[in-house]
Design a protein around this motif. Structure first.
Motif, mmCIF file in Angstrom:
data_model
loop_
_atom_site.group_PDB
_atom_site.id
_atom_site.type_symbol
_atom_site.label_atom_id
_atom_site.label_comp_id
_atom_site.label_asym_id
_atom_site.label_seq_id
_atom_site.Cartn_x
_atom_site.Cartn_y
_atom_site.Cartn_z
ATOM 1 N N TYR A 40 -1.618 11.555 20.040
ATOM 2 C CA TYR A 40 -0.866 10.425 20.364
ATOM 3 C C TYR A 40 -0.546 10.180 21.813
ATOM 4 O O TYR A 40 -0.172 11.140 22.598
ATOM 5 C CB TYR A 40 0.458 10.127 19.644
ATOM 6 C CG TYR A 40 0.356 10.353 18.113
ATOM 7 C CD1 TYR A 40 0.199 9.176 17.250
ATOM 8 C CD2 TYR A 40 0.452 11.666 17.633
ATOM 9 C CE1 TYR A 40 0.285 9.476 16.202
ATOM 10 C CE2 TYR A 40 0.649 11.721 16.057
ATOM 11 C CZ TYR A 40 0.548 10.663 15.465
ATOM 12 O OH TYR A 40 0.446 10.874 14.059
ATOM 13 N N GLN A 85 1.801 2.540 21.925
ATOM 14 C CA GLN A 85 1.212 3.774 21.329
ATOM 15 C C GLN A 85 -0.186 3.573 20.941
ATOM 16 O O GLN A 85 -0.671 2.566 20.379
ATOM 17 C CB GLN A 85 1.993 4.076 20.018
ATOM 18 C CG GLN A 85 1.746 5.329 19.454
ATOM 19 C CD GLN A 85 2.781 5.537 17.984
ATOM 20 O OE1 GLN A 85 3.690 5.274 18.386
ATOM 21 N NE2 GLN A 85 2.042 6.342 17.135
ATOM 22 N N THR A 86 -0.906 4.858 21.262
ATOM 23 C CA THR A 86 -2.101 4.929 20.497
ATOM 24 C C THR A 86 -2.492 5.985 19.921
ATOM 25 O O THR A 86 -1.682 7.266 20.100
ATOM 26 C CB THR A 86 -3.323 4.507 21.787
ATOM 27 O OG1 THR A 86 -4.654 4.718 21.507
ATOM 28 C CG2 THR A 86 -2.950 5.714 22.838
ATOM 29 N N ALA A 87 -3.321 6.410 19.374
ATOM 30 C CA ALA A 87 -3.583 7.773 18.526
ATOM 31 C C ALA A 87 -5.265 8.014 18.313
ATOM 32 O O ALA A 87 -6.157 7.176 18.311
ATOM 33 C CB ALA A 87 -2.898 7.770 17.245
ATOM 34 N N MET A 141 -7.961 7.812 24.706
ATOM 35 C CA MET A 141 -6.772 6.920 24.147
ATOM 36 C C MET A 141 -6.449 6.111 25.481
ATOM 37 O O MET A 141 -6.069 6.597 26.455
ATOM 38 C CB MET A 141 -5.579 7.991 23.760
ATOM 39 C CG MET A 141 -6.087 8.779 22.489
ATOM 40 S SD MET A 141 -4.618 9.558 21.744
ATOM 41 C CE MET A 141 -4.161 10.552 23.039
ATOM 42 N N ALA A 195 -6.835 -1.599 19.388
ATOM 43 C CA ALA A 195 -6.643 -1.461 17.951
ATOM 44 C C ALA A 195 -6.271 0.078 17.462
ATOM 45 O O ALA A 195 -6.637 0.922 18.307
ATOM 46 C CB ALA A 195 -7.903 -1.621 17.363
ATOM 47 N N TYR A 196 -5.456 0.343 16.628
ATOM 48 C CA TYR A 196 -4.973 1.402 16.184
ATOM 49 C C TYR A 196 -5.238 1.463 14.642
ATOM 50 O O TYR A 196 -4.708 0.759 13.806
ATOM 51 C CB TYR A 196 -3.253 1.440 16.555
ATOM 52 C CG TYR A 196 -2.544 2.609 16.436
ATOM 53 C CD1 TYR A 196 -1.964 3.265 17.427
ATOM 54 C CD2 TYR A 196 -2.390 3.129 15.176
ATOM 55 C CE1 TYR A 196 -1.175 4.312 17.234
ATOM 56 C CE2 TYR A 196 -1.481 4.428 14.935
ATOM 57 C CZ TYR A 196 -0.941 4.842 16.172
ATOM 58 O OH TYR A 196 0.047 5.901 15.969
ATOM 59 N N LEU A 197 -6.168 2.452 14.264
ATOM 60 C CA LEU A 197 -6.600 2.614 12.857
ATOM 61 C C LEU A 197 -6.276 3.918 12.210
ATOM 62 O O LEU A 197 -6.244 4.959 12.965
ATOM 63 C CB LEU A 197 -8.023 2.571 13.000
ATOM 64 C CG LEU A 197 -8.890 1.270 13.573
ATOM 65 C CD1 LEU A 197 -9.075 1.494 15.054
ATOM 66 C CD2 LEU A 197 -9.921 0.833 12.895
ATOM 67 N N TYR A 257 -6.614 9.290 12.889
ATOM 68 C CA TYR A 257 -6.416 8.175 13.658
ATOM 69 C C TYR A 257 -7.601 7.887 14.406
ATOM 70 O O TYR A 257 -8.375 8.827 14.838
ATOM 71 C CB TYR A 257 -5.159 8.028 14.628
ATOM 72 C CG TYR A 257 -3.746 8.189 13.739
ATOM 73 C CD1 TYR A 257 -3.224 6.758 13.285
ATOM 74 C CD2 TYR A 257 -3.241 9.207 13.602
ATOM 75 C CE1 TYR A 257 -2.018 6.988 12.613
ATOM 76 C CE2 TYR A 257 -2.001 9.167 12.830
ATOM 77 C CZ TYR A 257 -1.265 7.971 12.455
ATOM 78 O OH TYR A 257 -0.150 7.962 11.700
ATOM 79 N N GLY A 258 -7.768 6.710 14.838
ATOM 80 C CA GLY A 258 -8.803 6.153 15.878
ATOM 81 C C GLY A 258 -8.337 5.112 16.778
ATOM 82 O O GLY A 258 -7.403 4.381 16.235
ATOM 83 N N SER A 259 -8.910 4.920 17.534
ATOM 84 C CA SER A 259 -8.666 3.768 18.388
ATOM 85 C C SER A 259 -9.761 3.206 18.957
ATOM 86 O O SER A 259 -10.826 3.865 19.313
ATOM 87 C CB SER A 259 -7.685 3.997 19.650
ATOM 88 O OG SER A 259 -8.095 4.864 20.474
ATOM 89 N N PRO A 277 6.643 0.700 19.662
ATOM 90 C CA PRO A 277 5.733 0.187 20.518
ATOM 91 C C PRO A 277 4.661 -0.575 19.994
ATOM 92 O O PRO A 277 4.490 -0.462 18.701
ATOM 93 C CB PRO A 277 5.152 1.706 20.766
ATOM 94 C CG PRO A 277 5.259 2.443 19.736
ATOM 95 C CD PRO A 277 6.814 2.028 18.909
ATOM 96 N N MET A 278 3.713 -1.241 20.926
ATOM 97 C CA MET A 278 2.847 -2.188 20.185
ATOM 98 C C MET A 278 1.494 -1.070 19.927
ATOM 99 O O MET A 278 1.376 -0.019 20.509
ATOM 100 C CB MET A 278 2.012 -2.889 21.510
ATOM 101 C CG MET A 278 3.020 -3.954 22.128
ATOM 102 S SD MET A 278 2.545 -4.748 23.287
ATOM 103 C CE MET A 278 2.501 -3.811 24.690
ATOM 104 N N LYS A 279 0.846 -1.452 18.772
ATOM 105 C CA LYS A 279 0.009 -0.635 18.401
ATOM 106 C C LYS A 279 -1.587 -1.278 18.195
ATOM 107 O O LYS A 279 -2.543 -0.975 18.584
ATOM 108 C CB LYS A 279 0.467 -0.020 17.033
ATOM 109 C CG LYS A 279 1.372 1.052 17.074
ATOM 110 C CD LYS A 279 1.586 1.371 15.540
ATOM 111 C CE LYS A 279 3.061 2.457 15.911
ATOM 112 N NZ LYS A 279 3.320 3.120 14.473
ATOM 113 N N TYR A 317 -3.000 -4.904 19.493
ATOM 114 C CA TYR A 317 -2.325 -5.964 20.202
ATOM 115 C C TYR A 317 -3.427 -6.543 21.149
ATOM 116 O O TYR A 317 -4.372 -5.698 21.374
ATOM 117 C CB TYR A 317 -1.116 -5.486 21.088
ATOM 118 C CG TYR A 317 -1.441 -4.252 21.962
ATOM 119 C CD1 TYR A 317 -1.282 -3.068 21.596
ATOM 120 C CD2 TYR A 317 -1.471 -4.311 23.283
ATOM 121 C CE1 TYR A 317 -1.516 -1.865 22.280
ATOM 122 C CE2 TYR A 317 -1.729 -3.280 24.211
ATOM 123 C CZ TYR A 317 -1.940 -2.071 23.724
ATOM 124 O OH TYR A 317 -2.357 -1.115 24.539
#
Lengths: 203, 206
Positions: free
Chosen positions: A123, A140-142, A156, B111-113, B153-155, B193-195, B197
């Motif tokens: 993260y 937040q990102t992951a 990320m 994007a947050y997957l 997870y992926g983004s 937090p924004m995920k 957005y």
């Protein structure tokens, strides 16, 4: 068309002077220069700083949030052509301080890698404080990555629009967390893991 | 207050510097006079950013169909300690984003997957736009790959600059898809937090 030839225009009384009225167009002709040696508000206040992580960082403990606190540089002289614009953001022990109030777009780009092995969860987070003390996370990102031969890599990233109303108290910092001992790639000569601060407007 | 009405102000003789005001004075342009109407013919001044705002998806959604672009909704303007928006020209309704002012806008969508106990060969997100409030065109797309492990997870991130020429006809929306039905949930929430957005920045007049 009426024409007034003068060298200087001052307020008749007091210190307020107004140019034009609503709907007017005020023109600076081609070849003329509009010089501002004081303070101008409402116009383009653009400024941008990029900070690079200058060497690789491997997280010291898995499943623990760790802030980026060292090897951060805003020296943008390599490669040729890169630059910062205007007054630069400063950094001390991973805390980033803005040079002026205003709306700042804060970006985070973490280039993560691990040699030949997976990670289930990593993260990235960005934080802001408005009292130079307690921080709130604003993005937040992951990422998760499969095992395999060779370097396993991913990025990320994210951004947030920060209203810097007080440069002494509104500050930012960044952190990473991973369930496996991953690293983030740092380079002094190009952007790999980096943080950007772009001023969009006065607050 | 004294007022002098003229069309042009020139230097009294020849060319050189015309000084307006002195130290301590404030020279104002009425607030109703948009800074864009100050024309830059020479080396002059430029208009700053007049609108920048962020919107976040406020509820997670599972992509229930394979290889099908799914509309992401609902969204709300982001807010919270330390965050700010420069004016509010962008609004959303049921995942459709409208603009109250024409102009060129930079749009970035993050994007947050999260994997939902299914194999996902790929998952992607996209920005779509309509110029007739009806048919949408895909402007850009970005993909990620999630490992076949629990809680993976992926983004993704997408960026595009659009020309909003008509506020009633030009609109955008954000979509997502995955290779496997029910394999992905888009992580979202109303707080920070924004995920999931988007950032909208108006960068100039159309």
């Amino acid at each position: 068309m009426s024409l007034l030839n003068v060298n200087k225009i001052d307020p008749a009384t007091g210190t307020g002077l107004e140019l034009g009225s609503s709907g007017d167009t005020i023109t600076v002709p081609s070849g003329a220069t509009f010089t501002n040696s004081g303070t101008a508000t409402g116009f383009n206040p653009a400024a941008m700083t990029t900070f690079r992580l200058t060497s690789n960082y491997t997280i010291s403990s898995t499943s623990t949030w760790e802030y980026f606190t060292a090897n951060l540089s805003s020296t943008m002289t390599s490669p040729s052509g890169v630059a910062n614009l205007g007054s630069v953001v400063t950094e001390s022990s991973g805390v980033f301080t803005f040079p002026s109030t205003g709306y700042w777009l804060v970006g985070m780009n973490l280039y993560c890698f691990r040699a030949g092995d997976n990670w289930d969860q990593a993260y990235g987070k960005a934080y802001v404080t408005i009292n130079n003390s307690s921080y709130s996370e604003f993005l937040q990102t992951a990422e998760s990555v499969n095992a395999g031969s060779g370097s396993r890599e991913t990025v990320m990233n994210g951004q947030g629009l920060i209203d810097v109303t007080d440069t002494a108290n509104v500050k930012c910092k960044f952190a990473i967390y991973s369930t496996a001992p991953i690293s983030v790639w740092g380079q002094s000569g190009r952007n790999a893991t980096y943080f950007t601060f772009q001023k969009l407007a006065d607050t | 207050m004294s007022t002098l009405k003229v069309d042009t102000i020139l230097k009294r003789t020849g060319t050189g510097t015309i000084t307006v005001g002195q130290s301590g004075d404030t020279i104002s342009i009425p607030t109703t006079l948009n800074a864009t109407t100050i024309q830059q013919g020479g080396s002059a001044i430029t208009q700053g950013i007049t609108n920048a705002e962020q919107h976040q998806q406020t509820a997670s959604v599972t992509l229930s169909s394979a290889d099908t672009w799914t509309l992401l909704t609902p969204f709300a303007r982001s807010s919270g300690s330390g965050l700010g928006n420069i004016e509010t020209y962008v609004s959303s309704s049921s995942g459709i984003f409208s603009f109250s002012q024409t102009g060129y806008y930079s749009i970035e969508f993050f994007a947050y997957l999260k994997r939902s106990n299914h194999l996902n060969q790929y998952a992607g997100t996209s920005i779509y736009m309509t110029t007739n409030d009806s048919s949408y065109t895909q402007l850009c797309e970005a993909y990620t790959n999630l490992p076949d492990v629990s809680g993976a997870y992926g983004s993704t991130s997408n960026k595009v600059i659009v020309d909003i020429t008509d506020t009633s006809q030009c609109k955008v929306k954000f979509m997502a898809q995955t290779s496997d039905a029910g394999g992905i949930s888009m992580q979202a929430g109303s707080g920070l937090p924004m995920k999931n957005y988007a950032t909208f920045i108006r960068i100039g007049d159309t």
